[in-house]
Design a protein around this motif. Structure first.
Motif, mmCIF file in Angstrom:
data_model
loop_
_atom_site.group_PDB
_atom_site.id
_atom_site.type_symbol
_atom_site.label_atom_id
_atom_site.label_comp_id
_atom_site.label_asym_id
_atom_site.label_seq_id
_atom_site.Cartn_x
_atom_site.Cartn_y
_atom_site.Cartn_z
ATOM 1 N N GLN A 181 0.834 -1.337 -0.048
ATOM 2 C CA GLN A 181 0.126 -0.082 0.139
ATOM 3 C C GLN A 181 0.938 1.358 -0.100
ATOM 4 O O GLN A 181 0.575 2.040 -0.584
ATOM 5 C CB GLN A 181 -0.877 -0.054 1.300
ATOM 6 N N LEU A 182 2.059 1.231 0.943
ATOM 7 C CA LEU A 182 2.867 2.424 0.934
ATOM 8 C C LEU A 182 3.871 2.575 -0.389
ATOM 9 O O LEU A 182 3.754 3.823 -0.818
ATOM 10 C CB LEU A 182 3.638 2.036 1.962
ATOM 11 N N ILE A 183 4.009 1.591 -1.081
ATOM 12 C CA ILE A 183 4.809 1.620 -2.366
ATOM 13 C C ILE A 183 3.786 2.447 -3.193
ATOM 14 O O ILE A 183 4.054 3.235 -4.125
ATOM 15 C CB ILE A 183 5.370 0.197 -2.875
ATOM 16 N N GLU A 184 2.600 1.876 -3.277
ATOM 17 C CA GLU A 184 1.672 2.394 -4.287
ATOM 18 C C GLU A 184 1.271 3.783 -3.953
ATOM 19 O O GLU A 184 1.112 4.696 -4.999
ATOM 20 C CB GLU A 184 0.297 1.720 -4.271
ATOM 21 N N ALA A 185 1.484 4.330 -2.692
ATOM 22 C CA ALA A 185 1.347 5.715 -2.351
ATOM 23 C C ALA A 185 2.787 6.438 -2.733
ATOM 24 O O ALA A 185 2.763 7.687 -2.222
ATOM 25 C CB ALA A 185 0.926 5.755 -1.016
ATOM 26 N N GLY A 186 3.764 5.802 -3.225
ATOM 27 C CA GLY A 186 4.982 6.519 -3.488
ATOM 28 C C GLY A 186 6.090 6.448 -2.575
ATOM 29 O O GLY A 186 6.984 7.082 -2.623
ATOM 30 N N ALA A 187 5.735 5.540 -1.633
ATOM 31 C CA ALA A 187 6.890 5.517 -0.615
ATOM 32 C C ALA A 187 8.061 4.652 -1.000
ATOM 33 O O ALA A 187 8.043 3.962 -1.645
ATOM 34 C CB ALA A 187 6.547 4.771 0.773
ATOM 35 N N GLU A 188 9.416 5.052 -0.460
ATOM 36 C CA GLU A 188 10.512 4.209 -0.820
ATOM 37 C C GLU A 188 10.582 3.320 0.278
ATOM 38 O O GLU A 188 10.733 3.814 1.492
ATOM 39 C CB GLU A 188 11.679 5.161 -0.885
ATOM 40 N N ILE A 189 10.848 2.162 0.175
ATOM 41 C CA ILE A 189 11.225 0.967 1.264
ATOM 42 C C ILE A 189 12.697 1.152 1.812
ATOM 43 O O ILE A 189 13.598 0.852 0.773
ATOM 44 C CB ILE A 189 10.733 -0.405 0.970
ATOM 45 N N HIS A 190 12.880 1.505 2.691
ATOM 46 C CA HIS A 190 14.352 1.793 3.625
ATOM 47 C C HIS A 190 14.919 0.537 3.939
ATOM 48 O O HIS A 190 16.108 0.219 4.002
ATOM 49 C CB HIS A 190 14.509 3.036 4.355
ATOM 50 N N ALA A 191 14.204 -0.237 4.755
ATOM 51 C CA ALA A 191 14.336 -1.346 5.607
ATOM 52 C C ALA A 191 13.145 -2.077 5.902
ATOM 53 O O ALA A 191 12.107 -1.592 6.121
ATOM 54 C CB ALA A 191 15.167 -0.894 6.890
ATOM 55 N N PRO A 192 13.336 -3.521 6.294
ATOM 56 C CA PRO A 192 14.698 -4.278 5.822
ATOM 57 C C PRO A 192 15.063 -4.614 4.527
ATOM 58 O O PRO A 192 15.840 -5.103 4.272
ATOM 59 C CB PRO A 192 14.216 -5.490 6.763
#
Ligand SMILES: C[S@@+](CC[C@H](N)C(=O)[O-])C[C@H]1O[C@@H](n2cnc3c(N)ncnc32)[C@H](O)[C@@H]1O
Length: 310
Positions: A181-192
């Motif tokens: 959901q966060l990636i769809e909202a434009g987030a970058e995954i930092h960890a893990p």
């Protein structure tokens, strides 16, 4: 595994609160808590003695897991909002002023923080904060409010959102769904994760880590255990609005250590891979120190590129 120390002041506050009850009362409350967790139900923390049992048996572990996840943040936050805050573990983790949101007015404040008593399924107007965290609370919501809360938490996160859930298949499912959901909202995954692509473990396994937590004598009495520590399993994700520096690889299991060889299961950008590091490998010293959950370089040197399976 190293034991995560609990701040002495927090430990004193927990034991002082617990001292208002007999061991038998606390043990009965701890049993009710365990029973709820076994059934996959939210624990009922409406009475003071139930909350005291939570402080003794769960807070050290939830604090340690949130601390471990937050240690991945690549910046020093100036403000922090924790949703579903309970006894305020976040106030001990955050290096800045904290706002704690929970519907239960009975939690003690062991550390100065701004308290907001509100329902996570219909939050009042809240200011954006550098970091928003939700620890061990997504699993207490049903799917639609959970999705809504993640959107709201992301909207309120000026720089980062940290989610922590129990390291169970169900806890991981909540984290991996929130991650999508966060990636769809434009987030970058930092960890893990070493990438923001679909999780290779989804549907086959569950990504989780562990932090070792000291058990007090009272904790052992309430839970009937003899060990002086417990390993808290947790799943987590740290999502950033920008500037993510994901690991090249992440160690997904306890390293398998033999005399002349260390085998590491690593989540790498393209796949999960088993890397074999021998004594001749320049990474040998680093491999001896690396632990489950740590960042790890991915590229194997030429002579060990094919994992040795025997
Ligand atoms: C298991 S406790 C976790 C507390 C804390 N985050 C920690 O890690 O120790 C879950 C907390 O979420 C809160 N909570 C659950 N559902 C909620 C809701 N709908 N609105 C507000 N708080 C909620 C409960 O009151 C409880 O304090």
């Amino acid at each position: 595994m190293q034991t995560a120390p609990l701040p002495a002041e927090l430990l004193d506050a927990i034991l002082e609160t617990a001292s208002r009850y007999s061991t038998a009362e606390l043990a009965a409350a701890a049993a009710r808590l365990s029973e709820a967790y076994r059934k996959g139900l939210p624990p009922r923390l409406n009475s003071a003695v139930d909350r005291a049992a939570y402080l003794v048996t769960r807070l050290p572990a939830t604090y340690a897991a949130l601390r471990r996840a937050a240690a991945e943040l690549p910046f020093q936050p100036g403000s922090w909002l924790d949703l579903g805050a309970g006894a305020g573990a976040a106030a001990w983790v955050a290096p800045c002023p904290v706002t704690l949101v929970d519907q239960n007015p009975g939690w003690p404040d062991f550390r100065p923080a701004t308290r907001v008593h509100a329902d996570l399924t219909k939050l009042p107007d809240l200011e954006p904060h550098d970091v928003v965290s939700i620890a061990y609370a997504l699993n207490e919501l049903t799917p639609t409010p959970r999705r809504w809360l993640i959107d709201e938490a992301w909207r309120l996160a000026r720089r980062a959102l940290v989610l922590v859930e129990p390291g169970t298949p169900e806890g991981f499912r909540h984290v991996v769904e929130a991650r999508k959901q966060l990636i769809e909202a434009g987030a970058e995954i930092h960890a893990p994760c070493p990438h923001s692509a679909p999780c290779p473990l989804e549907g086959t396994d569950w990504c989780h880590f562990a932090v070792r937590v000291e058990r007090t004598r009272l904790h052992r009495q309430l839970k009937g255990g003899t060990l002086g520590y417990e390993d808290e399993k947790f799943s987590y994700v740290v999502a950033l609005r920008g500037g993510a520096r994901p690991a090249e690889g992440r160690v997904l299991r306890h390293p398998e250590v033999q005399r002349n060889l260390i085998r590491l299961t690593v989540c790498a950008p393209e796949r999960i891979e088993v890397q074999t590091v021998t004594r001749r490998d320049p990474r040998w010293r680093a491999a001896r120190k690396v632990s489950w959950g740590d960042r790890w370089p991915v590229l194997p040197p030429p002579e060990t590129s094919v994992p040795d399976e025997d």
